[in-house]
Design an enzyme around this catalytic site. Sequence first.
Site, PDB file in Angstrom:
ATOM      1  N   THR A   1      64.793  55.527  49.498  1.00 13.38           N
ATOM      2  CA  THR A   1      63.858  55.918  48.446  1.00 13.38           C
ATOM      3  C   THR A   1      63.730  57.437  48.399  1.00 13.38           C
ATOM      4  O   THR A   1      63.611  58.088  49.437  1.00 13.38           O
ATOM      5  CB  THR A   1      62.476  55.293  48.692  1.00 13.38           C
ATOM      6  OG1 THR A   1      62.614  53.878  48.817  1.00 13.38           O
ATOM      7  CG2 THR A   1      61.521  55.613  47.556  1.00 13.38           C
TER       8      THR A   1
ATOM      9  N   LEU B   1      58.719  57.475  53.669  1.00 16.43           N
ATOM     10  CA  LEU B   1      59.413  56.721  52.630  1.00 16.43           C
ATOM     11  C   LEU B   1      60.636  56.071  53.252  1.00 16.43           C
ATOM     12  O   LEU B   1      61.233  56.621  54.188  1.00 16.43           O
ATOM     13  CB  LEU B   1      59.871  57.656  51.492  1.00 16.43           C
ATOM     14  CG  LEU B   1      58.786  58.306  50.623  1.00 16.43           C
ATOM     15  CD1 LEU B   1      59.426  59.266  49.630  1.00 16.43           C
ATOM     16  CD2 LEU B   1      57.956  57.261  49.895  1.00 16.43           C
ATOM     17  N   ASP B   2      61.027  54.895  52.727  1.00  9.43           N
ATOM     18  CA  ASP B   2      62.281  54.274  53.171  1.00  9.43           C
ATOM     19  C   ASP B   2      63.425  55.266  52.985  1.00  9.43           C
ATOM     20  O   ASP B   2      63.394  56.102  52.067  1.00  9.43           O
ATOM     21  CB  ASP B   2      62.586  53.021  52.342  1.00  9.43           C
ATOM     22  CG  ASP B   2      61.634  51.880  52.631  1.00  9.43           C
ATOM     23  OD1 ASP B   2      60.968  51.922  53.677  1.00  9.43           O
ATOM     24  OD2 ASP B   2      61.550  50.957  51.803  1.00  9.43           O
ATOM     25  N   MET B   3      64.429  55.148  53.834  1.00  7.43           N
ATOM     26  CA  MET B   3      65.555  56.068  53.779  1.00  7.43           C
ATOM     27  C   MET B   3      66.172  56.114  52.383  1.00  7.43           C
ATOM     28  O   MET B   3      66.541  57.182  51.882  1.00  7.43           O
ATOM     29  CB  MET B   3      66.615  55.676  54.804  1.00  7.43           C
ATOM     30  CG  MET B   3      67.788  56.634  54.871  1.00  7.43           C
ATOM     31  SD  MET B   3      68.965  56.248  56.174  1.00  7.43           S
ATOM     32  CE  MET B   3      69.789  54.824  55.456  1.00  7.43           C
TER      33      MET B   3
END
Length: 561
Positions: free
Chosen positions: A412, A408-410
């Site tokens: 998110t 996951l994106d940092m």
Amino acid sequence: MSKFTQSLFHPLPNDKKVALPKKFTFPFYYQPHALCIEAANDLQSYLESQRDFIHNFGLNPKLDGLIIGKMFGVMVVEDQDGDLGYLAAFSGKLAESNYLKGFVPPIFNTLNIEGFYKKGEAKLNAINRKIEALESASELKLAYELLESSQISAEKEIKDFKIFMKAQKKIRDKKRDESKGILSDKEFQKLFNELKEQSISYQLKLKYLKVDQQKKIGQAQQELNALLKPIQDLKNKRANQSAKLQRRIHEQYSFFNAKGEKKDLLTIFKDTNSPIPPAGSGECAAPKLFQYAYENNYRPIAMAEFWWGASPKSEVRKHKQFYPSCRSKCEPILGHMMQGLEVDDNPIEQAITFQGKLEIVYEDDYLLLVNKPHEFLSVPGKTQSESVYTKMKTYLPKAKGPLLVHRLDMSTSGLLLIAKNERIHKNLQRQFIERSVKKRYVALLDGELKSESGRIELPLRVDLDNRPQQLVCYEHGKPAVTNYEVKAIENGKTRIYFYPITGRTHQLRVHAAHAQGLRMPIVGDDLYGVKSDRLHLHAEMLCFTHPISKQALTITCEAPF
């Protein structure tokens, strides 16, 4: 009433006694200081009412011509008397000019018709016209056609002769077979030799035919080359002149820093990953602001940049919104220009820690799912080692394999799937690759979305000038598809479910914010919207097939917002 005047130092009375920042703005990730917001508001008030120039920002439907939005910059400075004011700049040129009243000048004026750049550009344009004339000449077209027809004719003649040779071989084979047992040995040997000589004769004819055809093709190629040579000579001349002109331009772009040191573009970019400065280097607002401040003994205090106008088709740019300086062109330049200034630390490089244990939402003997906190890395980064992966290594010391099945994106939060051995990891990753895993994200959009559901298809690629941001690109982008479903409208915000079909970097963030998407950034999106306490995007649900039980497993983790 705007304080923006023809003077380049625009007074900024600090009536509210706002505390000055202790350090200068880190230009690549910041929240604008109150004084910068005041300066930007003043400049924007001028832009809304000015009659000094005409430029189609895409805000006035009555204006003709190409729509070009612009990045503007303001720098709060202190003069030698201790008075506060701000400087203003625009990126590139504005209204086909480098000089406009009230804005700081360029580092180097490429539009000066008497300067070496315009004269050099005129010489290059003259060469281009000669090349275009030669390339469009009828003689060249005929030479290409002659070469092509020679090649086609040669191929056909050789092919036809080979067909003829094949037919003759069948005739010879038949004669030879029919003569066996009829002719005497001596007569048969004589016939055999005659047929063999005939075969050799045809092989020689084929060889000579190929030589003759190659000669014709060679002559056609020579005639074409004779016409192409002056074109290539002109192109080589153009390349050499262009390189010399570009180098001379780079030498003209010379930048001060707070220590009074000066470096040109070539020196600044020499030790970077791109030793040749990108096109437009030094033309952005930030370098112009620094240069004018240093040259006129103003003390830089804070800076901010905002977008004015319609968004480009590829990027996410919102009218009046603040944005960081570009990285590919400005990071090396500003890295030099800010030397001697006390600058805010880069928040991206600050160590991220997460106190306590990660929340485990589900676990069995083969896999587990954790609830990743927002602003926490899935895997270690270049400057930050702590991550979900490192915590899982500690939690599962005997586990083998890559552990994390996806990322996951940092920014998110939400569900991350962890495999406890390599076999389970391969099975789960294959499900992701085959897109049999069902994912649901929940987000808050900054606005009220009218449609109840839909599908977004915007191909994405990385913005090479501003990593890790993404661009919409139909030519080089990878397919990115998102389905969505609106759940509620709350206080001017839209609570929405996202169902990503593909898993591109920043896919949901760009699809939400882009003008061809939902035109509404996710609340708290510091890259494509406006920063707040957090990015309101959460991976809420995962549905997959358990690698061992083969049962469908649906795990949910409620969003914390």
